[in-house]
Scaffold this motif. Structure first.
Motif, PDB file in Angstrom:
ATOM      1  N   THR A  12      -1.370  -2.846  -5.382  1.00 38.10           N
ATOM      2  CA  THR A  12      -1.457  -4.273  -5.056  1.00 38.10           C
ATOM      3  C   THR A  12      -2.780  -4.580  -4.362  1.00 38.10           C
ATOM      4  O   THR A  12      -3.401  -3.704  -3.760  1.00 38.10           O
ATOM      5  CB  THR A  12      -0.308  -4.693  -4.136  1.00 38.10           C
ATOM      6  OG1 THR A  12      -0.431  -4.010  -2.884  1.00 38.10           O
ATOM      7  CG2 THR A  12       1.043  -4.368  -4.759  1.00 38.10           C
ATOM      8  N   GLU A  14      -3.093  -6.276  -1.731  1.00 42.49           N
ATOM      9  CA  GLU A  14      -2.902  -6.110  -0.289  1.00 42.49           C
ATOM     10  C   GLU A  14      -3.180  -4.672   0.143  1.00 42.49           C
ATOM     11  O   GLU A  14      -3.783  -4.433   1.183  1.00 42.49           O
ATOM     12  CB  GLU A  14      -1.468  -6.504   0.100  1.00 42.49           C
ATOM     13  CG  GLU A  14      -1.184  -7.996   0.064  1.00 42.49           C
ATOM     14  CD  GLU A  14      -0.846  -8.486  -1.334  1.00 42.49           C
ATOM     15  OE1 GLU A  14      -0.531  -9.679  -1.468  1.00 42.49           O
ATOM     16  OE2 GLU A  14      -0.900  -7.675  -2.286  1.00 42.49           O
ATOM     17  N   SER A  34      -6.197  -4.070   2.737  1.00 43.37           N
ATOM     18  CA  SER A  34      -5.734  -3.876   4.106  1.00 43.37           C
ATOM     19  C   SER A  34      -6.585  -2.856   4.858  1.00 43.37           C
ATOM     20  O   SER A  34      -6.619  -2.861   6.078  1.00 43.37           O
ATOM     21  CB  SER A  34      -4.278  -3.399   4.105  1.00 43.37           C
ATOM     22  OG  SER A  34      -4.190  -2.100   3.545  1.00 43.37           O
TER      23      SER A  34
END
Length: 283
Positions: free
Chosen positions: A95, A97, A101
Motif C-alpha cells: 500500500t 501508506e 510511512s
C-alpha cells in the motif's frame, strides 16, 4: 512550488528493471543447493520450451578385485532426456501508506521475500529431482541414516569415491550423526565448505541439514555437478497499480528447468522410520 525534475516519485521506487536486478543479483546465492548444480544460461534468449539435455548413466557398483587382477572398466554412456521449461513466480502488494510511512523498508523486504520464495521453490524442485534417483544408486537404511550407512552407501561411487561431496539430511538425522565417533564439527572444516551452513563432516561428506527432508525420510549424498539448472530467462519483474485501494502490485517469475545431469554423482539413502523419535524399525 512545483516538483523538481530530480524529485523521487512513488513510481520511481517501483522501477521493475531495478527490482529485477536486485533479485537476479543474489538469486543463485539464495538457492541453497546451487553449489551442487551446473548453472547454465545458454538458453536465455533462445526460442522453444522443450529442450534435449545430456544425461550420464551409472557405471555400476565397484567389485572385489583379487591381487594382481585388473580393475574392471566400464563404458561411460551418455544418453539424452527431454525436459520442459517451466515458470515459477511470486508477488506482493504494497500500500502507499506502507511505502510513505517510512517504517522499515517495505520495498526492500518485498524484494528479499520474492527472492527467497523463488529460491526456495527451486530448492524444492532440486530435492524432487533427487527423489527420482534409481534403485542402483539407492541405499536402504534399517532406521535413521547412521555413520555405517554412509560408509556403505559411498561404495556406490566406485572408484570415484574420493572428492567433494555433501550429505543432505533432516535435522532429526543430523541429531544422531553428530554423536558418532566419525563426526567432525564444522569448525574443523571451515576452509573446505562447499555450501554455506554446513554443520560438520562425516566420512568425507559435508553435512547440510534441511527441514525439507524431514517428511520424506530420505537423505542424499551429492557431488557437485550431479545436477544442472538451465535458466531460460532472468527474473522478470512487473508492477501494476490498484487505483481503488491505492497499492502497488509487484510480481516476479523465473523460467528454468532442472534435472539430474550425472546419475553417478548422487546417492539416495532411504530411512525406515515410523516412530516420532526416529528409533522405529518400520515393523
Amino acid at each position: 512550488m512545483s516538483i523538481g525534475i530530480n524529485a523521487t516519485k512513488l513510481n520511481d521506487l517501483f522501477n521493475p528493471q531495478v527490482i529485477g536486478d536486485m533479485i537476479n543479483t543474489k538469486l543463485v546465492d539464495a538457492i541453497k543447493f546451487s553449489p551442487l548444480c551446473r548453472i547454465d544460461n545458454t538458453l536465455v534468449g533462445r526460442p522453444g520450451s522443450t529442450i534435449t539435455l545430456p544425461s550420464f548413466a551409472y557405471i555400476g557398483d565397484a567389485t572385489t578385485v583379487p591381487e594382481g587382477e585388473d580393475i574392471p572398466l566400464s563404458k561411460l554412456i551418455a544418453s539424452t532426456v527431454e525436459a520442459t521449461i517451466y515458470k515459477v513466480g511470486k508477488g506482493v502488494q504494497i500500500t502507499d501508506e506502507a511505502v510513505l510511512s517510512g517504517y522499515g523498508d517495505p520495498l526492500g523486504e518485498a524484494v528479499k521475500q520474492i527472492r527467497i520464495a523463488i529460491a526456495s521453490k527451486i530448492d524444492n524442485d532440486i530435492l524432487t529431482i533427487l527423489s527420482g534417483i534409481g534403485a542402483n544408486m539407492t541405499h536402504p537404511c534399517a532406521g535413521r541414516v547412521t555413520a555405517d550407512d554412509i560408509a556403505d552407501a559411498l561404495v556406490k561411487f566406485g572408484e570415484d569415491i574420493e572428492g567433494e561431496k555433501v550429505l543432505l539430511c533432516s535435522p532429526e538425522t543430523y541429531a544422531g550423526l553428530r554423536k558418532a565417533d566419525e563426526w567432525c564439527p564444522a569448525s574443523e572444516i571451515a576452509a573446505q565448505l562447499i555450501i554455506r551452513g554446513a554443520v560438520g563432516m562425516i566420512h568425507g561428506c559435508q553435512v547440510v541439514i534441511s527441514n525439507k527432508l524431514s517428511a520424506p525420510k530420505t537423505a542424499y549424498i551429492v557431488k557437485p555437478g550431479a545436477l544442472a539448472l538451465y535458466m531460460k530467462r532472468d527474473i522478470l519483474v512487473e508492477t501494476d497499480r490498484d487505483i481503488i485501494c491505492k497499492a502497488t502490485v509487484i510480481t516476479a517469475d523465473k523460467h528454468f528447468v532442472g534435472y539430474l545431469y550425472d546419475a553417478s554423482k548422487a546417492i539416495k539413502l532411504t530411512e525406515n522410520v515410523t516412530t516420532g523419535n526416529g528409533t522405529g524399525n518400520g515393523s
